[in-house]
Design an enzyme around this catalytic site. Sequence first.
Site, PDB file in Angstrom:
ATOM      1  CG  ASP A 233      67.308 -29.862  -6.040  1.00 42.35           C
ATOM      2  OD1 ASP A 233      67.948 -30.881  -5.724  1.00 42.35           O
ATOM      3  OD2 ASP A 233      66.959 -28.985  -5.226  1.00 42.35           O
TER       4      ASP A 233
ATOM      5  CD  GLN B 102      68.168 -27.384   1.453  1.00 38.99           C
ATOM      6  OE1 GLN B 102      69.218 -27.567   0.849  1.00 38.99           O
ATOM      7  NE2 GLN B 102      67.375 -28.375   1.805  1.00 38.99           N
TER       8      GLN B 102
ATOM      9  CE  LYS C 156      71.647 -30.241  -0.485  1.00 40.46           C
ATOM     10  NZ  LYS C 156      70.307 -29.649  -0.465  1.00 40.46           N
TER      11      LYS C 156
END
Length: 296
Positions: A121, A98, A54
Amino acid sequence: MTAQIIDGKAFAAKVRAEVAQHVAQMKAAHGITPGLAVVLVGEDPASQVYVRSKGKQTVEVGMNSFEHKLDAATSEADLLALIAQLNADPAVHGILVQLPLPGHLNEDLVINAIAPEKDVDGFHISNVGLLATGQKAMVPCTPLGCLMMLRDHHGSLSGLNAVVIGRSNIVGKPMAQLLLRDSCTVTVAHSRTKDIADVVRGADIVVAAVGRAEMVPGDWIKPGATVIDVGINRIERDGKPVLVGDCDFDSCAAVAGAITPVPGGVGPMTIACLLANTLTACARANGLDEPQGLTA
Ligand code: NDP
């Protein structure tokens, strides 16, 4: 029939190139550089690989990448303090924590501490509600990637029968909401669904997000249907480790009109959509036009 292969790797490269172009324009015209903060707690090897990837791709499209690696024993209070700091930082437009988090940390509490407009997200309860009510939301990256591929392949999705297999909060449910928003007739199947083969046979679009290797055989697929395989399953074949999806690729590809492979289908689209969401969040934060074609 042999299905057209939907090349997620090539599609993701196209999305990243579009994002990079928008970032360059934003910098030139407004002096703004989108920034993505990724928070990793602990040493989970798979998470470390994702976070590295990422960070690399964020920099490649011209954005600022801020990585925060915290010890596995980090307290909830310390993690929440970092999130509050990132929420308040004007250089940070997207925040990603994460998952999974170590067991002593409450994931819902942590995710809902992220400012919804920076929740790239799309897991914050406000974004879930905005998506469900058809309002402007941050949309979860994996379903967004699936939607982009479906729109690209079909043009309009209106009136198509879509079956989503799996009802998780991160894939199945938001996928169903997005397909509904594009006027599909949506059925969500799950582990308690009766006669799942018959349910899937009625679908023009099948999105499989289960986590069971090669669960969907070709004889569940309506001839000409589009199959989006979200599953990532590590199995052994002929004594070697291989990555397979939730669909039995060969038998499904023999019947479907189009299909995403595993690997090289949905997977690469997920990070590309994370970058697209960060760009969208930055545009919204600065009152700029949202990039066309990169949002739901
Ligand atoms: P979850 O485990 O959270 O959800 C799985 C879903 O599948 C559940 O709703 C479950 O039903 C359903 N299910 C389980 N067994 C069956 C069955 N026999 N028949 C029908 N439905 C069943 O998984 P995720 O949604 O997080 O992930 C799904 C897959 O997608 C995984 O392989 C994951 O690795 C992959 N993935 C890939 C991503 C990518 O970037 N490509 C990103 C995210 C996930 P029930 O609710 O009834 O238990």
